[in-house]
Write a protein that holds these residues in place. Structure first.
Motif, PDB file in Angstrom:
ATOM      1  N   LEU A  27      -6.971   5.490   6.690  1.00 17.32           N
ATOM      2  CA  LEU A  27      -6.201   4.251   6.705  1.00 17.32           C
ATOM      3  C   LEU A  27      -5.168   4.265   7.823  1.00 17.32           C
ATOM      4  CD1 LEU A  27      -5.742   1.731   4.487  1.00 17.32           C
ATOM      5  CD2 LEU A  27      -3.525   2.831   4.403  1.00 17.32           C
ATOM      6  N   LEU A  29      -4.375   6.750  -2.432  1.00 12.59           N
ATOM      7  CA  LEU A  29      -3.801   5.452  -2.080  1.00 12.59           C
ATOM      8  C   LEU A  29      -3.637   4.585  -3.325  1.00 12.59           C
ATOM      9  CD1 LEU A  29      -5.951   4.586   1.070  1.00 12.59           C
ATOM     10  CD2 LEU A  29      -3.588   5.399   1.057  1.00 12.59           C
ATOM     11  N   SER A  44      -6.155   2.136  -7.497  1.00 12.47           N
ATOM     12  CA  SER A  44      -5.952   3.388  -6.769  1.00 12.47           C
ATOM     13  C   SER A  44      -7.279   3.880  -6.197  1.00 12.47           C
ATOM     14  CB  SER A  44      -5.354   4.459  -7.679  1.00 12.47           C
ATOM     15  OG  SER A  44      -6.248   4.777  -8.733  1.00 12.47           O
ATOM     16  N   ASP A 101       1.172   5.683  -0.833  1.00 11.19           N
ATOM     17  CA  ASP A 101       0.380   6.901  -0.973  1.00 11.19           C
ATOM     18  C   ASP A 101       0.604   7.485  -2.370  1.00 11.19           C
ATOM     19  OD1 ASP A 101       2.836   8.172  -0.947  1.00 11.19           O
ATOM     20  OD2 ASP A 101       2.602   9.024   1.055  1.00 11.19           O
ATOM     21  N   GLU A 104      -9.098   6.478   2.162  1.00  8.81           N
ATOM     22  CA  GLU A 104      -8.060   7.468   1.877  1.00  8.81           C
ATOM     23  C   GLU A 104      -7.000   7.413   2.967  1.00  8.81           C
ATOM     24  OE1 GLU A 104      -7.842  10.486   3.794  1.00  8.81           O
ATOM     25  OE2 GLU A 104      -9.458   9.863   5.109  1.00  8.81           O
ATOM     26  N   LYS A 105      -5.905   8.106   2.742  1.00  4.94           N
ATOM     27  CA  LYS A 105      -4.705   7.936   3.563  1.00  4.94           C
ATOM     28  C   LYS A 105      -4.954   8.211   5.044  1.00  4.94           C
ATOM     29  CE  LYS A 105       0.081   9.546   4.026  1.00  4.94           C
ATOM     30  NZ  LYS A 105       1.129  10.403   3.432  1.00  4.94           N
ATOM     31  N   LEU A 161       3.065   2.986   2.939  1.00  2.00           N
ATOM     32  CA  LEU A 161       2.236   3.054   4.133  1.00  2.00           C
ATOM     33  C   LEU A 161       2.262   1.711   4.852  1.00  2.00           C
ATOM     34  CD1 LEU A 161      -0.823   5.057   2.758  1.00  2.00           C
ATOM     35  CD2 LEU A 161       1.255   5.920   3.857  1.00  2.00           C
ATOM     36  N   ILE A 205       0.868  -1.181   0.000  1.00  2.00           N
ATOM     37  CA  ILE A 205       0.000   0.000   0.000  1.00  2.00           C
ATOM     38  C   ILE A 205       0.903   1.228   0.000  1.00  2.00           C
ATOM     39  CG2 ILE A 205      -1.864   1.246   1.139  1.00  2.00           C
ATOM     40  CD1 ILE A 205      -2.638  -1.346   2.539  1.00  2.00           C
TER      41      ILE A 205
END
Length: 238
Positions: A137, A98, A94, A43, A133-134, A49, A41
């Motif tokens: 997450l 992410l 995507s 970004d 989304e980041k 991440l 994973i």
């Protein structure tokens, strides 16, 4: 049914999905339970991440980072969902900021890897309430790790149904034993409740005592008034 040619990562040419391993050792083409080589994973800047590798193809962190940088540079502007890179099959998707990657052997069935990717994404979507989304997450990384462990273990696909994954993750969370920290928090909470209970009882006792004293004063005042009236009546007789 014949497979459609796909675009090789980093080029516009159409290739056969199996072209790059025709000359491989036949033993490498034998079916294996170890379907997934890595789950990654990143970004939208290509920064890791979370990544989990299930074999020693990239044993060092430096090699893993280089591989991740390579797949990001070859896929983040590509509309295709499949890439062939460094002799590996990469399925990716995507979402907002992410990028999710499932890496498999070159002979691996792309549909199997796509099933893993969809299960991962849909499970995360349920856990994050469709806010994949980041920020969300990172705030729920513990849940992300549990979901990944329920889907793939040691490279073997365990589950492909997002509903089952979420149920198992919830069960594992509910079944987690109390840690020392949670025990300490529980003890502190009980102590606070006990302290408030004692204060309440103490306050109640004071209120009861005050009421009794008030009643005593009222009774005493009544007795004094009665006694005074009797004395006045007696004096009038004489």
């Amino acid at each position: 049914m014949a497979r459609e040619p796909v675009t090789e990562a980093g080029s516009g040419s159409k290739i056969c999905p199996r072209r790059h391993y025709h000359n491989m050792d036949p033993s490498a083409l034998e079916p294996s339970l170890y379907t997934v080589k890595a789950i990654i994973i990143l970004d939208n800047d290509g920064e890791r991440l979370h990544a989990k590798y299930y074999d020693n193809a990239y044993p060092s962190t430096k090699e893993q980072r280089n591989f991740e940088k390579n797949i990001f540079s070859k896929t983040h502007k590509n509309d295709s969902e499949i890439a062939f890179l460094e002799g590996l099959t990469v399925i990716y998707k995507s979402s907002v900021d992410l990028y999710f990657y499932i890496v498999g052997n070159p002979q691996e069935n792309e549909l199997m890897l796509m099933t893993v990717l969809n299960c991962l994404f849909d499970s995360l979507s349920q856990m994050l309430r469709k806010n994949v989304e980041k920020k969300s997450l990172m705030e729920n990384m513990d849940g992300v790790l549990l979901i990944m462990d329920e889907i793939v273990d040691g490279g073997v696909i365990l589950e492909s149904d997002p509903q089952q994954v979420i149920q198992k993750v919830n069960f594992r969370v509910d079944d987690t034993p109390l840690t020392e920290q949670s025990m300490a928090q529980l003890t502190l909470s009980l102590s606070g409740l006990a302290h408030r209970g004692c204060s309440f009882n103490h306050g109640t006792s004071i209120m009861r005592k005050s009421s009794a004293e008030e009643r005593g004063r009222n009774v005493l005042g009544t007795d004094v008034k009665v006694l005074t009236l009797r004395r006045i009546n007696d004096s009038r007789k004489y």
